[in-house]
Design an enzyme around this catalytic site. Sequence first.
Site, PDB file in Angstrom:
ATOM      1  N   HIS A  16       0.876  -1.176   0.000  1.00  0.00           N
ATOM      2  CA  HIS A  16       0.000   0.000   0.000  1.00  0.00           C
ATOM      3  C   HIS A  16       0.903   1.212   0.000  1.00  0.00           C
ATOM      4  CE1 HIS A  16      -3.578  -2.433   1.135  1.00  0.00           C
ATOM      5  NE2 HIS A  16      -2.642  -3.195   1.671  1.00  0.00           N
ATOM      6  N   HIS A 193      -8.175  -8.325  -0.781  1.00  0.00           N
ATOM      7  CA  HIS A 193      -7.738  -8.807   0.526  1.00  0.00           C
ATOM      8  C   HIS A 193      -8.818  -9.760   1.038  1.00  0.00           C
ATOM      9  CE1 HIS A 193      -4.943  -5.495   0.383  1.00  0.00           C
ATOM     10  NE2 HIS A 193      -4.556  -5.619   1.636  1.00  0.00           N
ATOM     11  N   GLU A 196      -7.324 -12.551   5.789  1.00  0.00           N
ATOM     12  CA  GLU A 196      -6.292 -11.987   6.677  1.00  0.00           C
ATOM     13  C   GLU A 196      -6.837 -12.155   8.101  1.00  0.00           C
ATOM     14  OE1 GLU A 196      -5.839  -7.715   6.353  1.00  0.00           O
ATOM     15  OE2 GLU A 196      -3.924  -7.690   7.425  1.00  0.00           O
ATOM     16  N   ASP A 274       3.312  -5.175   2.552  1.00  0.00           N
ATOM     17  CA  ASP A 274       2.037  -4.595   2.979  1.00  0.00           C
ATOM     18  C   ASP A 274       2.174  -3.099   3.270  1.00  0.00           C
ATOM     19  OD1 ASP A 274      -0.673  -4.751   3.406  1.00  0.00           O
ATOM     20  OD2 ASP A 274      -0.571  -5.834   5.309  1.00  0.00           O
ATOM     21  N   ASP A 275       2.589  -2.749   4.483  1.00  0.00           N
ATOM     22  CA  ASP A 275       2.742  -1.343   4.890  1.00  0.00           C
ATOM     23  C   ASP A 275       4.099  -1.197   5.584  1.00  0.00           C
ATOM     24  OD1 ASP A 275      -0.140  -0.318   4.405  1.00  0.00           O
ATOM     25  OD2 ASP A 275      -0.417  -2.164   5.547  1.00  0.00           O
TER      26      ASP A 275
HETATM   27  N1  ADE Z   1      -4.777  -1.311   4.223  1.00  0.00           N
HETATM   28  C1  ADE Z   1      -3.465  -1.180   4.428  1.00  0.00           C
HETATM   29  N2  ADE Z   1      -2.967  -2.321   4.917  1.00  0.00           N
HETATM   30  C2  ADE Z   1      -3.987  -3.201   5.010  1.00  0.00           C
HETATM   31  C3  ADE Z   1      -4.110  -4.549   5.442  1.00  0.00           C
HETATM   32  N3  ADE Z   1      -3.081  -5.246   5.902  1.00  0.00           N
HETATM   33  N4  ADE Z   1      -5.324  -5.117   5.407  1.00  0.00           N
HETATM   34  C4  ADE Z   1      -6.373  -4.428   4.983  1.00  0.00           C
HETATM   35  N5  ADE Z   1      -6.317  -3.168   4.563  1.00  0.00           N
HETATM   36  C5  ADE Z   1      -5.127  -2.553   4.574  1.00  0.00           C
HETATM   37 ZN    ZN Z   2      -2.677  -5.071   2.518  1.00  0.00          ZN
END
Ligand code: ADE
Ligand code: ZN
Length: 335
Positions: A16, A193, A196, A274-275
Site C-alpha cells: 500500500h 484482501h 487476513e 504490505d505497509d
Molecule cells: N490497508 C493497508 N494495509 C492493510 C491490510 N493489511 N489489510 C487491509 N487493509 C489494509
Molecule cells: Zn494489505
Amino acid sequence: MKSFIHNIPKAELHLHIEGSLEPEMMFELAERNQVELPYRSVDEIRAAYQFENLQSFLDVYYVGSSVLQTEQDFYDLTWAYLQRAAAQQVRHTEIFFDPQSHTDRGIPFETVYSGIYRALQAGTELGVSAYPILCFLRHLSAESAMETLEQALPYKDTIRAVGLDSSELGHPPSKFRQVFDKAREAGFLTVAHAGEEGPPEYIWEAIQLLGVSRIDHGVRCIEDPKLVDYLIEHQIPLTVCPLSNIKLCVFDAMTNHNLKQLLDLGLCITVNSDDPAYFGGYVGENFQEIQSSLHLSNRDIYQLAKNSFTATLLSDEEKRSLILELDEFMAHTAV
Ligand code: ADE
Ligand code: ZN
C-alpha cells in the site's frame, strides 16, 4: 543466505503506497502542508506503532495518510518507495493506492493518481516496472466504491486492476459484487484482501463473486481443506505479508507463521511488505525474517522469488523474461 536474499531478483505484489510513508516524511509533509499531527516527534510516531489487530492499525494509518495533499506529495512518496524497492532488487512491483482516503478529504482523484503515476513512469530509470492497483475501502459503502470506479475510468488504460482493502470483518467481498462486475467489464483485472482476519468463506467469495486473479493475504485458507485444494489446483496466488501478520497479531510469532506449510503444500505463495513503514520492514526484511524463523532453504527462497514473478499481472512473455533473469542469477550464484 543474507546476501542471497538481498540480491535475488524479485517482484513485490502487495504494497500500500500510503503504508510506505516513513515517519520522517510524515513530519516533513505535515509541516509543508500545515497539517496537525497527534505526535511531537518521529520517535513518538514509532512508539505509537503498537497494534492489537487490523482496525487498531487502520485508525493510525488513516491519520498518517492525511498529510498527503498535493500531486508532488504523492510523487515524493511513490518515488521514495521505488528507490527502496530498486535497492532490494525488486524488478517489478504492483502498488495499491486508496483514492477514497484522499477524495473523502477533498483531494481530487486526479491529484492522487497523477503524482503516483508520474513516479511509476520515472521508476523505469531505476530498473523497476510497476502497475498501480486501485483499492476500494471496504468499510465504506458499495455506492462510494462505484463513484470511485467512475472517477478511475478515464485512467483505465494505466490502472491494471482494482482491489479491496481496509477493515475485513463484517465487510465480505459479496458487498462489492456489482462494483467488481462493472470494473471487469471496463477491462480491469481484480484482486482482493481476504482471509487476513476474515474467514475462508471470504476467500471463496473473492474467487467466485469478484473473479480475482489473486488473493491478498489469504493465510486463513488453511482452515478449509477444500479451499486449499482449489488454490493449489488453480494456482491462485496468495500475497502473504509476514511482518504485517505479526504486527497485526494474525500469528502470535513468526515461528508459528503458516507460510512454509502453505508453500510445501504447493500453493503459489509470495512474500510482500504490505505497509513497510508501519510494520518494520520492506520486502527484503520480510524475506529475511521468514527465512530465519522458518528455516527456509535456498530452494524455498528461489521458489518464492519465482512465484513472485508468476503471480504478477504482467504478460506471459514478460513473466518468462523475468524468470529467465532469475534462473541466470541462480546459475551464477554459489549457494
Ligand atoms: N490497508 C493497508 N494495509 C492493510 C491490510 N493489511 N489489510 C487491509 N487493509 C489494509
Ligand atoms: Zn494489505
